[in-house]
Design an enzyme around this catalytic site. Structure first.
Site, PDB file in Angstrom:
ATOM      1  N   ASP A 165      40.467  11.413  76.685  1.00 55.46           N
ATOM      2  CA  ASP A 165      41.640  11.994  77.092  1.00 55.46           C
ATOM      3  C   ASP A 165      42.928  11.072  76.996  1.00 55.46           C
ATOM      4  OD1 ASP A 165      43.089  14.156  79.137  1.00 55.46           O
ATOM      5  OD2 ASP A 165      43.443  12.117  80.125  1.00 55.46           O
TER       6      ASP A 165
ATOM      7  N   GLU B 239      42.001  13.245  72.043  1.00 52.12           N
ATOM      8  CA  GLU B 239      43.022  14.119  72.568  1.00 52.12           C
ATOM      9  C   GLU B 239      44.318  13.237  72.226  1.00 52.12           C
ATOM     10  OE1 GLU B 239      45.314  16.409  76.172  1.00 52.12           O
ATOM     11  OE2 GLU B 239      44.441  14.442  76.351  1.00 52.12           O
TER      12      GLU B 239
END
Length: 544
Positions: free
Chosen positions: A212, A275
């Site tokens: 993330d 990401e």
């Protein structure tokens, strides 16, 4: 139209399960609730794995389920090595892994390594003293002489990226909420602890990690002010006014990712995907995935934040990831838990069901991995959530300029005629949009022409056509909103054609090609490609 497809190249990576994989994202809070508290849980995911497997996908990405106070709904981790009670137990996770593997599904979990919750034991120890063992595990800094924050950095969720802590008499940094203090990954001990957390889950059988916001994982230790961006563009937060040179995107991130890759390679070559969001996403994704000792893949927000699907947008992505020597492998997604659902952004008044099928075919034909967000297989529109039911801190803080993420996180509709569409037996944590009820899974199972059945067919197309999953990609000349490209591998050659526009466009099927797959063709006039049409064609001497 004259089309000549080149001789297809041999597959250089035949044994890598993840290359060209289709991965289904589950946001556990909104997937299926088994204990009647209105929040989805891990047993709910396990109970619905048969549905996911029926789509023909290769794996499942689970958004965070770790121990958390849920200020950012699991992306504020208080314990990397345990399951939050709202989602279940470690035994529930083990059961999920076992069932997924029995169905042939890989499991990928989210690692949130840029920050923790302020309730994490590491932060409690760090804020206690400037001299303790974990004193510098987070980013702390003295105030300027006038008491103001150490730099001008702004947080994503509005306001300064610094919060004063009276216990230490210093500011701590947070790129997101104040309850998400920034880890100091410049410290080897912090990196070691994070790698230990990854090792814990690898030993429990996970098959990979999604990282993330990993480009936020390091800061400039000199705390240099960010320069302003030139005027222009949409600005709804102070964060939008700055060129984020110093609070993210630091070169040291690559070295940490190399350590992580060494760990995952030592556990059966587990898959890693980053990401990456921001103005320099393309360059960072390439840096994070270059060569053979960094991450396997990365995805950005090219499609996730795009207000419209245009041929130029797809060409931009293809050009950025052209497969040149040393380049990594891309991943693509049109919707996820952070972005409004694609069918609502892109249909633009056109039939949403027809548009969803074209978008799914396009996703299945792009070079790279394909991520499907829960509900895309049902063509769900963005859920409508009234202000009084919002829970997303960004949406609440910036209403109505930033509508936030809640509308993409509303509950999955499983059975149209049951209370709360079969998601739960009680009022869910976010309201069910009434428009989702007739799109429920049970209704679509009974309709051979539904988006559900189309999704299965289109995923199967990708799985049975190696050129689509792993082959080379080359853009062909086309005009306006007509998009043409070819995919090739091991002697298989395919021509893909789409009309992304609102009107029919001139186009004639080239001679010597037969249709492998088509959507929204209808009774097209000769020499015309209808709007939202998609075709996959193969040379007639290579039909299979």
């Amino acid at each position: 139209m004259s089309v000549t497809l080149p001789t297809a190249a041999a597959d250089p990576h035949p044994a890598e399960w993840w290359r060209g994989a289709v991965i289904y994202q589950v946001y556990p809070r909104s997937f299926a609730d088994t204990n009647g508290d209105g929040v989805g849980d891990l047993p709910g995911v396990t109970a619905r794995l048969d549905h996911i497997a029926s789509l023909g996908v290769d794996g499942v990405w689970l958004s965070p389920f770790f121990t958390s106070p849920m200020k950012d709904f699991g992306y504020d981790v208080a314990d990397y090595c345990d399951v939050d009670p709202v989602f279940g137990t470690l035994a529930d996770f083990d059961a999920l892994i076992a069932r997924a593997h029995a169905l042939g599904l890989k499991i990928i979990i989210d690692l949130v390594f840029a920050h923790t919750s302020d309730q994490h034991a590491w932060f409690a120890e760090s804020r206690r003293s400037r001299t303790g063992d974990k004193a510098d595990w987070y980013v702390w800094a003295d105030a300027k002489p006038d008491g103001s924050p150490p730099s001008n950095w702004q947080s994503v969720f509005a306001g300064p990226a610094w919060t004063w802590d009276a216990r230490r008499g210093q500011y701590y940094m947070h790129n997101f909420l104040p309850e998400q203090p920034q880890l100091n990954l410049h410290r080897a001990e912090v990196q070691d602890a994070l790698l230990d957390a990854a090792r814990f889950w690898l030993q429990r059988g996970v098959d990979g990690f999604r990282l993330d916001a990993i480009n936020f994982a390091m800061h400039d230790p000199a705390l240099t002010d960010n320069p302003p961006l030139p005027p222009g563009g949409k600005r709804t937060r102070p964060f939008d006014f700055q060129d984020k040179l110093h609070n993210q995107s630091q070169p040291g991130i690559v070295h940490f990712l190399m350590r992580l890759r060494a760990l995952t390679d030592s556990h059966g070559r587990a898959f890693t995907v980053a990401e990456v969001v921001g103005d320099r996403a393309d360059a960072e994704m390439k840096a994070f995935t270059a060569g053979h000792d960094r991450l396997n893949s990365a995805y950005g927000f090219l499609y996730l934040y795009a207000p419209a699907l245009r041929a130029a947008l797809v060409r931009q992505g293809v050009a950025a990831w052209d497969g040149c020597a040393g380049q990594g492998w891309p991943s693509w997604t049109c919707s996820n838990h952070d972005a409004p659902r694609a069918v609502s952004r892109w249909a633009e008044g056109r039939d949403p069901r027809a548009f969803a099928e074209m978008a799914m075919l396009l996703l299945m034909t792009l070079r790279g991995n394909a991520f499907i967000y829960q509900g895309e297989e049902l063509a769900l529109p963005q859920g409508e959530v009234p202000f009084e039911r919002l829970v997303d801190p960004e949406a609440i803080a910036n209403w109505p300029q930033t509508l936030g993420r809640d509308g993409a996180r509303t509950p999955m509709p499983w059975r149209a005629d049951e209370p709360f569409a079969g998601f739960s037996t009680t009022e869910p944590w976010l309201p069910l949009d009434p428009r989702h009820r007739p799109l429920a899974l049970d209704r679509q199972e009974q309709d051979p022409a539904s988006m559900l059945h189309a999704t299965r067919r289109l995923v199967a197309l990708r799985k049975t056509r190696p050129a689509l999953a792993r082959g080379e990609m080359r853009l062909l000349d086309s005009a306006g909103e007509v998009l043409c490209f070819e995919r090739s591998l091991n002697g298989e050659r395919l021509l893909c054609v789409f009309n992304l526009g609102h009107d029919a466009a001139p186009w004639t099927r080239p001679s010597g090609f037969s249709v492998v797959e088509q959507v929204n063709i209808g009774s097209a006039s000769p020499g015309q490609l209808p709007p939202m049409a998609g075709l996959v064609l193969a040379p007639e001497d290579a039909r299979g």
